[in-house]
Scaffold this motif. Structure first.
Motif, PDB file in Angstrom:
ATOM      1  N   ASP A  39      -3.504  -3.239  -2.069  1.00 18.37           N
ATOM      2  CA  ASP A  39      -3.401  -4.351  -3.026  1.00 18.37           C
ATOM      3  C   ASP A  39      -2.419  -4.035  -4.154  1.00 18.37           C
ATOM      4  OD1 ASP A  39      -5.256  -5.897  -1.587  1.00 18.37           O
ATOM      5  OD2 ASP A  39      -6.923  -4.915  -2.617  1.00 18.37           O
ATOM      6  N   LEU A  40      -1.346  -3.320  -3.812  1.00 17.78           N
ATOM      7  CA  LEU A  40      -0.313  -2.984  -4.794  1.00 17.78           C
ATOM      8  C   LEU A  40       0.783  -4.044  -4.765  1.00 17.78           C
ATOM      9  CD1 LEU A  40       0.010   0.842  -4.051  1.00 17.78           C
ATOM     10  CD2 LEU A  40      -1.335  -0.257  -5.851  1.00 17.78           C
ATOM     11  N   ASP A  41       1.536  -4.108  -5.837  1.00 18.91           N
ATOM     12  CA  ASP A  41       2.661  -5.047  -5.909  1.00 18.91           C
ATOM     13  C   ASP A  41       3.795  -4.570  -5.006  1.00 18.91           C
ATOM     14  OD1 ASP A  41       1.352  -6.633  -7.794  1.00 18.91           O
ATOM     15  OD2 ASP A  41       2.155  -5.464  -9.476  1.00 18.91           O
ATOM     16  N   PRO A  42       4.444  -5.490  -4.290  1.00 26.03           N
ATOM     17  CA  PRO A  42       5.570  -5.092  -3.434  1.00 26.03           C
ATOM     18  C   PRO A  42       6.787  -4.663  -4.258  1.00 26.03           C
ATOM     19  CG  PRO A  42       5.217  -7.480  -3.341  1.00 26.03           C
ATOM     20  CD  PRO A  42       4.131  -6.908  -4.187  1.00 26.03           C
ATOM     21  N   ASP A  43       7.594  -3.805  -3.649  1.00 30.59           N
ATOM     22  CA  ASP A  43       8.844  -3.338  -4.243  1.00 30.59           C
ATOM     23  C   ASP A  43       8.650  -2.855  -5.683  1.00 30.59           C
ATOM     24  OD1 ASP A  43      11.538  -2.703  -4.144  1.00 30.59           O
ATOM     25  OD2 ASP A  43      12.137  -4.640  -4.963  1.00 30.59           O
ATOM     26  N   THR A  44       7.625  -2.009  -5.857  1.00 26.20           N
ATOM     27  CA  THR A  44       7.268  -1.518  -7.186  1.00 26.20           C
ATOM     28  C   THR A  44       7.169   0.002  -7.164  1.00 26.20           C
ATOM     29  OG1 THR A  44       6.037  -3.554  -7.628  1.00 26.20           O
ATOM     30  CG2 THR A  44       5.550  -1.676  -9.038  1.00 26.20           C
ATOM     31  N   SER A  82       0.826  -1.223   0.000  1.00 18.44           N
ATOM     32  CA  SER A  82       0.000   0.000   0.000  1.00 18.44           C
ATOM     33  C   SER A  82       0.852   1.260   0.000  1.00 18.44           C
ATOM     34  CB  SER A  82      -0.940   0.013   1.208  1.00 18.44           C
ATOM     35  OG  SER A  82      -0.210   0.216   2.397  1.00 18.44           O
ATOM     36  N   LEU A  83       0.240   2.339  -0.485  1.00 19.34           N
ATOM     37  CA  LEU A  83       0.834   3.677  -0.468  1.00 19.34           C
ATOM     38  C   LEU A  83      -0.235   4.658  -0.003  1.00 19.34           C
ATOM     39  CD1 LEU A  83       2.663   3.669  -3.925  1.00 19.34           C
ATOM     40  CD2 LEU A  83       3.753   3.503  -1.671  1.00 19.34           C
ATOM     41  N   GLU A  84       0.137   5.558   0.891  1.00 22.09           N
ATOM     42  CA  GLU A  84      -0.781   6.610   1.339  1.00 22.09           C
ATOM     43  C   GLU A  84      -0.184   7.961   0.976  1.00 22.09           C
ATOM     44  OE1 GLU A  84      -3.097   8.364   5.263  1.00 22.09           O
ATOM     45  OE2 GLU A  84      -1.632   6.760   5.529  1.00 22.09           O
ATOM     46  N   PHE A  85      -1.002   8.795   0.344  1.00 20.87           N
ATOM     47  CA  PHE A  85      -0.595  10.127  -0.081  1.00 20.87           C
ATOM     48  C   PHE A  85      -1.509  11.166   0.559  1.00 20.87           C
ATOM     49  CE2 PHE A  85       0.481   7.201  -3.501  1.00 20.87           C
ATOM     50  CZ  PHE A  85       1.796   7.531  -3.767  1.00 20.87           C
ATOM     51  N   SER A  86      -0.989  12.379   0.717  1.00 17.85           N
ATOM     52  CA  SER A  86      -1.813  13.503   1.169  1.00 17.85           C
ATOM     53  C   SER A  86      -1.372  14.762   0.445  1.00 17.85           C
ATOM     54  CB  SER A  86      -1.724  13.673   2.688  1.00 17.85           C
ATOM     55  OG  SER A  86      -0.441  14.103   3.054  1.00 17.85           O
ATOM     56  N   TRP A  87      -2.186  15.813   0.548  1.00 13.97           N
ATOM     57  CA  TRP A  87      -1.917  17.086  -0.120  1.00 13.97           C
ATOM     58  C   TRP A  87      -2.641  18.187   0.626  1.00 13.97           C
ATOM     59  CZ3 TRP A  87      -4.538  12.922  -1.997  1.00 13.97           C
ATOM     60  CH2 TRP A  87      -5.911  13.037  -2.115  1.00 13.97           C
ATOM     61  N   ASN A  88      -2.289  19.419   0.316  1.00 10.47           N
ATOM     62  CA  ASN A  88      -2.918  20.578   0.947  1.00 10.47           C
ATOM     63  C   ASN A  88      -4.312  20.790   0.368  1.00 10.47           C
ATOM     64  OD1 ASN A  88      -0.511  21.026   2.328  1.00 10.47           O
ATOM     65  ND2 ASN A  88       0.245  22.444   0.789  1.00 10.47           N
ATOM     66  N   TYR A 148      -3.320  18.370 -13.407  1.00 12.08           N
ATOM     67  CA  TYR A 148      -2.791  17.533 -12.335  1.00 12.08           C
ATOM     68  C   TYR A 148      -1.680  18.265 -11.595  1.00 12.08           C
ATOM     69  CZ  TYR A 148      -5.267  13.202 -13.408  1.00 12.08           C
ATOM     70  OH  TYR A 148      -6.236  12.244 -13.567  1.00 12.08           O
ATOM     71  N   SER A 149      -1.501  17.875 -10.348  1.00 14.18           N
ATOM     72  CA  SER A 149      -0.383  18.363  -9.545  1.00 14.18           C
ATOM     73  C   SER A 149       0.919  17.841 -10.135  1.00 14.18           C
ATOM     74  CB  SER A 149      -0.523  17.841  -8.109  1.00 14.18           C
ATOM     75  OG  SER A 149      -0.413  16.413  -8.110  1.00 14.18           O
ATOM     76  N   ASP A 150       2.019  18.284  -9.574  1.00 15.06           N
ATOM     77  CA  ASP A 150       3.307  17.688  -9.930  1.00 15.06           C
ATOM     78  C   ASP A 150       3.248  16.207  -9.589  1.00 15.06           C
ATOM     79  OD1 ASP A 150       4.307  20.141 -10.742  1.00 15.06           O
ATOM     80  OD2 ASP A 150       5.220  20.562  -8.785  1.00 15.06           O
ATOM     81  N   LYS A 151       3.937  15.400 -10.383  1.00 12.66           N
ATOM     82  CA  LYS A 151       3.960  13.960 -10.131  1.00 12.66           C
ATOM     83  C   LYS A 151       4.898  13.644  -8.982  1.00 12.66           C
ATOM     84  CE  LYS A 151       2.942  12.715 -14.882  1.00 12.66           C
ATOM     85  NZ  LYS A 151       3.354  11.901 -16.055  1.00 12.66           N
ATOM     86  N   LEU A 152       4.500  12.646  -8.191  1.00 14.19           N
ATOM     87  CA  LEU A 152       5.317  12.209  -7.066  1.00 14.19           C
ATOM     88  C   LEU A 152       5.563  10.710  -7.212  1.00 14.19           C
ATOM     89  CD1 LEU A 152       6.643  12.798  -4.300  1.00 14.19           C
ATOM     90  CD2 LEU A 152       4.443  12.199  -3.271  1.00 14.19           C
ATOM     91  N   ALA A 153       6.827  10.339  -7.312  1.00 15.93           N
ATOM     92  CA  ALA A 153       7.190   8.927  -7.410  1.00 15.93           C
ATOM     93  C   ALA A 153       7.275   8.333  -6.011  1.00 15.93           C
ATOM     94  CB  ALA A 153       8.520   8.771  -8.125  1.00 15.93           C
ATOM     95  N   ALA A 154       6.783   7.093  -5.885  1.00 16.79           N
ATOM     96  CA  ALA A 154       6.829   6.396  -4.605  1.00 16.79           C
ATOM     97  C   ALA A 154       6.979   4.895  -4.872  1.00 16.79           C
ATOM     98  CB  ALA A 154       5.567   6.672  -3.807  1.00 16.79           C
ATOM     99  N   ARG A 155       7.614   4.200  -3.948  1.00 15.99           N
ATOM    100  CA  ARG A 155       7.848   2.757  -4.102  1.00 15.99           C
ATOM    101  C   ARG A 155       7.233   2.033  -2.910  1.00 15.99           C
ATOM    102  NH1 ARG A 155      11.026  -0.744  -6.839  1.00 15.99           N
ATOM    103  NH2 ARG A 155      12.036   0.878  -8.049  1.00 15.99           N
ATOM    104  N   THR A 156       6.548   0.946  -3.205  1.00 17.22           N
ATOM    105  CA  THR A 156       6.042   0.098  -2.128  1.00 17.22           C
ATOM    106  C   THR A 156       7.221  -0.633  -1.494  1.00 17.22           C
ATOM    107  OG1 THR A 156       5.607  -1.626  -3.786  1.00 17.22           O
ATOM    108  CG2 THR A 156       3.730  -0.272  -3.089  1.00 17.22           C
ATOM    109  N   GLY A 157       7.022  -1.074  -0.253  1.00 12.60           N
ATOM    110  CA  GLY A 157       8.074  -1.786   0.458  1.00 12.60           C
ATOM    111  C   GLY A 157       8.224  -3.217  -0.067  1.00 12.60           C
ATOM    112  N   GLN A 158       9.232  -3.902   0.456  1.00 12.82           N
ATOM    113  CA  GLN A 158       9.496  -5.287   0.027  1.00 12.82           C
ATOM    114  C   GLN A 158       8.688  -6.281   0.817  1.00 12.82           C
ATOM    115  OE1 GLN A 158      13.678  -6.064  -0.137  1.00 12.82           O
ATOM    116  NE2 GLN A 158      14.058  -4.299  -1.421  1.00 12.82           N
TER     117      GLN A 158
END
Length: 124
Positions: A92-97, A50-56, A114-124
């Motif tokens: 339900d995201l793929d790990p280490d992706t 999983s990934l959790e994002f927030s914004w103003n 859209y806002s600026d893009k933010l890259a993020a990686r799920t954990g292993q």
């Protein structure tokens, strides 16, 4: 010719005064609010699935449209969704992706880019 120009200027001045005195009428069209993309987009947490994002918060926002893409630019499963909150959790995201997140604002039907893009990686 000078008299004609004076008459035109006087009429223009009168028209401007009438517009100023008239003000807004209830039947005047309402222009849509301008929508701006959210700022302060950040990764709150990352787990192996999983990934959790927030914004103003954006003043006047009706809701936000969130998008999560994989590294190929394809929308992740359940990656396009809307929310009235200023955060979202994708599970339900793929790990280490590697994923890319972005969000846009809807203000009374007006949609931002859209806002600026933010890259993020799920954990292993």
């Amino acid at each position: 010719m000078k008299q004609l120009m004076r008459n035109c200027l006087a009429l223009q001045f009168l028209a401007i005064c009438l517009l100023m005195l008239h003000g807004c009428h209830p039947d005047d069209p309402v222009l849509p609010a301008e929508a701006v993309p959210p700022t302060g987009v950040r990764l709150v947490s990352a787990t192996s699935g999983s990934l959790e994002f927030s914004w103003n918060e954006v003043a006047g926002a009706s809701y936000y449209v969130c998008r999560l893409e994989n590294a190929s630019g394809e929308v992740a499963p359940s990656g396009q969704t809307s929310t009235k909150e200023t955060s979202i959790v994708y599970s339900d995201l793929d790990p280490d992706t590697e994923y890319v997140f972005m969000v846009k604002t809807n203000v009374d039907g007006a949609v931002s880019s859209y806002s600026d893009k933010l890259a993020a990686r799920t954990g292993q």
